[in-house]
Design a protein around this motif. Structure first.
Motif: not given
Length: 201
Positions: A126-143, A104-111
């Motif tokens: 768009y960079v912030s959107l890339g951070v969210g996309l990273c989490e989405c892709l890594s969750s798929i990789l985790c599965s 939560n701190a990472i998301y809050f202070y990333s901007f």
């Protein structure tokens, strides 16, 4: 563009709202929860087609017998039950560390980090959107990784790597006014932290 992007999440909800009424109920739900054996067999035929599904029916029947013989515990009963004490401790530890891991701190202070890294104002969302996309892709990789390595290895590895990244991020943020390239290193670390969070916890 951003209002439309935000509103697009409502599109999937609308599609679900329209098509869900046409979805059949789960056979196990119809038998175990509703106790309707006729609807249960009808749902099996609808989902799996005509044919011999006796092995699957027997499995669900066994599950029903097991469920009826199992007593449902209240929250206080779970806390008082000594045989469940370790499972409860493990669950509480995992959930607490998940809340306090720093995502939560990472998301809050990333901007602010992106702004300090001299990214153009219009690029930061768009960079912030890339951070969210990273989490989405890594969750798929985790599965795919969880079957190979197991949950415990991913939890330990994820938290260890996240701790290391947070230590490095603290250092880069402290030194960002002395070395200009530290800003970019901080951005890379934010992306790495989000990836490790998605793979681990």
């Amino acid at each position: 563009l951003w209002p439309w992007l935000l509103a697009s999440s409502g599109l999937s909800a609308l599609v679900q709202l329209v098509i869900l009424p046409f979805f059949p109920d789960s056979p196990s739900y119809l038998l175990i929860q509703k106790g309707n054996e006729e609807a249960f067999r009808k749902a099996i035929r609808k989902l799996w087609g005509e044919g011999d599904h006796q092995a699957e029916i027997d499995d669900i029947m066994k599950e029903k017998v097991a469920m009826t013989s199992t007593k449902t515990l209240r929250v206080l009963e779970v806390i008082k039950n000594r045989s469940l004490r370790w499972q409860l401790y493990i669950l509480m530890t995992v959930m607490t560390t998940l809340q306090l891991c720093g995502i939560n701190a990472i998301y809050f202070y990333s901007f602010e980090v992106f702004h300090t890294a001299k990214f153009e104002e219009y690029l930061i969302p768009y960079v912030s959107l890339g951070v969210g996309l990273c989490e989405c892709l890594s969750s798929i990789l985790c599965s795919t990784l969880i079957d190979r390595f197991g949950r415990k290895v991913l939890l330990w590895g994820g938290y260890t790597l996240m701790c290391s990244v947070l230590a490095l991020l603290t250092m880069t943020l402290s030194l960002q006014h002395q070395f200009f390239w530290m800003h970019y290193f901080s951005v890379i670390l934010i992306f790495l932290f989000v990836v490790f969070y998605g793979i681990g916890p």
